[in-house]
Every structure is written in structure tokens, then in C-alpha cells.
Design an enzyme around this catalytic site. Structure first.
Site, PDB file in Angstrom:
ATOM      1  N   LYS A 108       1.536  68.025  69.922  1.00 12.19           N
ATOM      2  CA  LYS A 108       1.135  69.430  70.091  1.00 12.19           C
ATOM      3  C   LYS A 108       0.155  69.527  71.243  1.00 12.19           C
ATOM      4  O   LYS A 108      -0.577  68.577  71.524  1.00 12.19           O
ATOM      5  CB  LYS A 108       0.445  69.942  68.820  1.00 12.19           C
ATOM      6  CG  LYS A 108       0.496  71.445  68.659  1.00 12.19           C
ATOM      7  CD  LYS A 108       1.822  71.850  68.079  1.00 12.19           C
ATOM      8  CE  LYS A 108       1.904  73.313  67.757  1.00 12.19           C
ATOM      9  NZ  LYS A 108       3.072  73.579  66.893  1.00 12.19           N
ATOM     10  N   GLY A 220       1.466  89.043  60.564  1.00 10.95           N
ATOM     11  CA  GLY A 220       1.568  88.484  61.912  1.00 10.95           C
ATOM     12  C   GLY A 220       2.840  89.017  62.535  1.00 10.95           C
ATOM     13  O   GLY A 220       3.918  88.916  61.937  1.00 10.95           O
ATOM     14  N   ASN A 223       6.340  86.376  67.754  1.00 12.69           N
ATOM     15  CA  ASN A 223       7.754  85.982  67.807  1.00 12.69           C
ATOM     16  C   ASN A 223       8.341  85.810  66.415  1.00 12.69           C
ATOM     17  O   ASN A 223       9.333  86.447  66.042  1.00 12.69           O
ATOM     18  CB  ASN A 223       7.890  84.691  68.642  1.00 12.69           C
ATOM     19  CG  ASN A 223       9.333  84.178  68.640  1.00 12.69           C
ATOM     20  OD1 ASN A 223       9.890  83.826  67.606  1.00 12.69           O
ATOM     21  ND2 ASN A 223       9.963  84.160  69.799  1.00 12.69           N
ATOM     22  N   ALA A 224       7.714  84.951  65.606  1.00  9.08           N
ATOM     23  CA  ALA A 224       8.282  84.656  64.283  1.00  9.08           C
ATOM     24  C   ALA A 224       8.280  85.901  63.395  1.00  9.08           C
ATOM     25  O   ALA A 224       9.274  86.206  62.726  1.00  9.08           O
ATOM     26  CB  ALA A 224       7.498  83.523  63.625  1.00  9.08           C
ATOM     27  N   GLY A 225       7.182  86.635  63.375  1.00 11.01           N
ATOM     28  CA  GLY A 225       7.050  87.811  62.508  1.00 11.01           C
ATOM     29  C   GLY A 225       8.059  88.896  62.844  1.00 11.01           C
ATOM     30  O   GLY A 225       8.710  89.467  61.967  1.00 11.01           O
TER      31      GLY A 225
HETATM   32  N1  GLU Z   1       5.984  75.639  68.219  1.00 10.28           N
HETATM   33  C1  GLU Z   1       7.089  75.502  67.334  1.00 10.28           C
HETATM   34  C2  GLU Z   1       6.665  74.796  66.044  1.00 10.28           C
HETATM   35  O1  GLU Z   1       5.514  74.811  65.645  1.00 10.28           O
HETATM   36  C3  GLU Z   1       8.282  74.850  68.010  1.00 10.28           C
HETATM   37  C4  GLU Z   1       8.034  73.472  68.515  1.00 10.28           C
HETATM   38  C5  GLU Z   1       9.159  72.947  69.392  1.00 10.28           C
HETATM   39  O2  GLU Z   1      10.146  73.629  69.565  1.00 10.28           O
HETATM   40  O3  GLU Z   1       8.988  71.842  69.891  1.00 10.28           O
HETATM   41  O4  GLU Z   1       7.475  74.272  65.341  1.00 10.28           O
END
Ligand code: GLU
Length: 417
Positions: A108, A220, A223-225
Site C-alpha cells: 500500500k 461514504g 467510488n465504492a459508495g
Molecule cells: N485500493 C483497492 C483496495 O483497497 C484496490 C487495490 C488494487 O487494485 O491493487 O483493495
């Protein structure tokens, strides 16, 4: 357990790991390896601001574990970013890629900045500056970033371009979540939410809940929300409340996801959406709905509010929204949690498809992406369910058991310890 310990996300991640290691009697040597990130890079990124001044931003890339394949995970731009948050998220990525059984590890990245106060030019220079600093440890065989909180396909495009300058040629597989025109995958945009939807669909089958009669709320609205609001509405469920960082709205008769998204695009928030009552974030989390979708940040359900939660299913599209104490309360009350690194694994799964397509230089259509994603998420859901039955534990611990077993096997086979 002190309250402080549950508020540091990395301590939460370590405590979850310790608990799972105890349940499955994980080898102590492998447990010790998995408690710490394998590698991390701390950088300072100088950026020329629009007013001519120079600001130096702090950034991180944590490569948590690569026993099963190259590290994989997003980059967050956030004013409250800390190294411990990035470490926790990198650990969760390791379990995430393992639980859906894609051949990748976990990593990350993060930069401490407030993208809402930066111009597009400043953001571009920051994005390129980040790659100038961490590019040396990235690559399709090493570590592959992606979007996360407050980063998006345009930022991925700038980063991919900067990496091309470092390498002397374009390497699309170094980063995922790119725009389709430059090697992105069909279906990556809503993949996190679509993957979550598949797990919610399976959870409804398990709990004998009719999704078409179900109500849901989304906390939230990024994008996801936004995408889960759309996809669950399309599946026939009724959206009754939504919130973002500025406030929320409630309408028991149903809210229109498309209109909410348009409103947020125009005004920057859902808070003053017409034809609905105002509701705070705290009220939304304990609302009487069938499915609650935390889709923002960490630490939303704690010992303070978990007891009041009325949802039958908590689908964790966010990473780390539930503390350990809240988990125990949910388990006792019979709230069915679809744990974050299972629920939101659709994003990284389609990211994996994106890298495969980049390396083959051959691209799939949307139908194929959806089909493959559905299979991965559905298989993972039932593998976790089986482990929950076998070990008689809650879904989060079961997801840990499934993931850790795979990571531990890789460590053993490679002879890392
Ligand atoms: N940021 C997204 C996650 O937390 C996607 C990570 C990715 O696609 O590498 O899963």
C-alpha cells in the site's frame, strides 16, 4: 483492551492476525513474519505549487508480503495519512489477494496531502513526484499500485507516464485502475462495488433474505459508495440513506442513486439533496436497514455504537471499518459481517485481470470481466463460509484462516522461514 489500541489501524490489523493465528494454530515463525511489513520506503516529495512556492509532502510505500507474488495495493492521498494506516492497509491487501486466490502479495502507498485543496496541476506534479521517489521499487514483477481513497484513473495515468520516463518505455502493467485508453480494464471502475455486490448476493442466499425486498444504507459516497448504491438499486434493493464527509440524507421511500450522484458531482456533497431528511453519519450507521454498507474509512463501528446497529448484514466496502470489540458485539448479536478484505476484494481482482491483459497485450470484454469476477468472489465467499463452519468462528476470523493458510503455505514452500 484499551481504546487506544483499537484506534491505531496497524495494531488492529496485528490483533486480528494474532487472534486468527491462535484459532488455526499458525506456526509461530510464520506468525512472526506476518506481524511486520517486509519492507517500507519513506519519501519526501518536493512540489512546485501554483503560487511559485515549494512544498514538501511526505509519502510512503509499504511492501507487506510478497510470498505469493508481487505486492499489490492502492495509493491513498489523505491529509490524515500515517505510516501505521498504510501498514495496516498493506497487511489487509496481503490477506485480500490470498482470500480471492490471485497470485499476488500485499502492499500500500500513501501521501499526506489534501487533494481537495490542490489544483489539477499541483496534483499532477505530486503524482509524478511520488513515482520519481518510489518508482525504483515498483514494476509488474515487484509491486503494482492502484487507486484508493482520493486517487483516481487520471492520477494512475500520470503515474504510469512518469514510470515510463524512468524505464524509457511504457510499461502499463506497473499500475492498475488506468483509463481504458491506455491499458485499463473494462469493469475496473465499479469493480470494488460489483465484487461486494456478489458477496452480498451470496450472503442473502445464506441468510434467506430476499434482496429485492431489502433496504440498504451507504456510508461514504466516493467510488465504492456511489457504485454500490447503483448496483444494489439495479438489483432491486431500496436505498434509504447515504452520507459523505459533509453530512447525509434519508428517505424511507427510497433515494435515487443516479440523482444523488449527479447532485454530488454538482455540489460536492449529498448533504443537501432535495426531497430527503437530513441525517448524521452516526445516525446512519445505526439505522434500521437490512444491509449496511460502510464505504468510507477505518474505525466506524466501535464498542460505542456496535450494540445499536440494526442491520442484518454489514458489508464492509471500506477497509478496516470495524474494531475488534465491535466485531465481538456483532457476532454476539448475530449481525452478519462480510469482512472488508473479502467484501471489497473485487477492486484488486479486476486489477489482477488488468495486469494479465497488459502482459498479454490482449483485452477482454466487459462480460468476460464480470463473469470471472463473479466466480472469484462467489468461490471466496463460500470458502470463507466453510471455514466459519469448520472453526466455529465469525466471518472475519474465517476469512483470515483461509487467507493465512494460503500465505503460510507459500512461505513454507519457498522456505522463507
Ligand atoms: N485500493 C483497492 C483496495 O483497497 C484496490 C487495490 C488494487 O487494485 O491493487 O483493495
Amino acid at each position: 483492551m484499551s481504546q487506544g489500541s483499537t484506534q491505531n489501524p496497524f495494531q488492529l490489523a496485528q490483533e486480528q492476525l494474532d487472534r486468527a493465528a491462535g484459532i488455526m494454530k499458525l506456526d509461530p515463525g510464520i506468525h512472526a513474519v506476518l506481524r511486520e511489513p517486509s519492507r517500507e520506503l519513506h519519501v519526501s516529495i518536493p512540489v512546485r505549487m501554483d503560487d511559485g512556492s515549494v512544498r514538501v509532502f511526505k509519502g510512503f510505500r509499504v511492501q507487506y508480503n510478497d510470498a505469493r507474488g508481487p505486492c499489490k495495493g492502492g495509493i491513498r492521498f489523505h491529509p490524515e495519512e500515517t505510516i501505521d494506516t498504510v501498514r495496516a492497509l498493506a497487511a489487509w491487501m496481503t490477506w485480500k489477494t490470498a482470500v480471492v486466490n490471485i497470485p499476488l502479495g500485499g502492499g500500500k502507498g500513501g501521501v499526506i496531502c489534501n487533494p481537495k485543496e490542490m489544483s489539477p496541476g499541483e496534483l499532477e506534479r505530486l503524482s509524478r513526484g511520488y513515482i520519481d521517489q518510489v518508482g525504483r521499487i515498483l514494476g509488474p514483477e515487484k509491486d503494482i499500485p492502484a487507486p484508493d481513497v482520493y486517487t483516481n484513473p487520471q492520477i494512475m495515468a500520470w503515474m504510469a507516464d512518469e514510470y515510463a520516463k524512468l524505464r524509457g518505455h511504457y510499461v502499463p502493467g506497473v499500475i492498475t485502475g488506468k483509463p481504458i485508453e491506455i491499458g485499463g480494464s473494462e469493469g475496473r471502475g465499479d469493480a470494488t462495488a460489483r465484487g461486494a455486490y456478489y458477496t452480498i448476493r451470496e450472503a442473502c442466499k445464506k441468510l434467506k433474505l430476499d434482496l429485492k425486498q431489502a433496504t440498504f444504507a451507504v456510508q461514504g459516497f466516493g467510488n465504492a459508495g456511489q457504485h454500490i448504491a447503483t448496483i444494489l438499486s439495479e438489483a432491486g434493493a431500496r436505498l434509504v440513506a447515504v452520507s459523505d464527509s459533509k453530512g447525509g440524507v434519508l428517505n424511507r421511500d427510497g433515494l435515487d442513486a443516479a440523482a444523488l450522484i449527479a447532485h454530488k458531482r454538482q455540489t460536492g456533497t449529498v448533504a443537501d439533496f432535495p426531497g430527503a431528511d437530513k441525517i448524521s453519519n452516526e445516525e446512519l450507521l445505526v439505522l434500521d436497514v437490512d444491509i449496511m454498507c460502510p464505504s468510507a474509512l477505518e474505525n466506524q463501528f466501535t464498542h460505542e455504537n456496535a450494540d445499536q446497529v440494526k442491520a442484518k448484514i454489514v458489508a464492509e466496502l471500506a477497509n478496516g471499518p470495524t474494531t475488534l470489540e465491535a466485531d465481538e458485539i456483532f457476532h454476539r448479536k448475530g449481525v452478519f459481517v462480510i469482512p472488508d478484505f473479502l467484501c471489497n476484494a473485487g477492486g484488486v481482482t479486476v486489477s489482477y485481470f488488468e495486469v494479465v491483459q497488459n502482459l498479454y497485450n490482449f483485452y477482454w470484454d466487459l462480460q468476460k470481466v464480470h463473469q470471472m469476477l463473479d466466480r472469484k468472489m462467489t468461490d471466496a465467499f463460500w470458502a470463507v463460509d466453510q471455514a466459519a463452519e469448520k472453526y466455529r468462528v465469525d466471518p472475519r476470523m474465517a476469512a483470515y484462516v483461509v487467507a493465512l493458510d494460503r500465505v503460510a503455505n507459500a512461505i513454507r514452500l519457498r522456505g522463507i522461514v
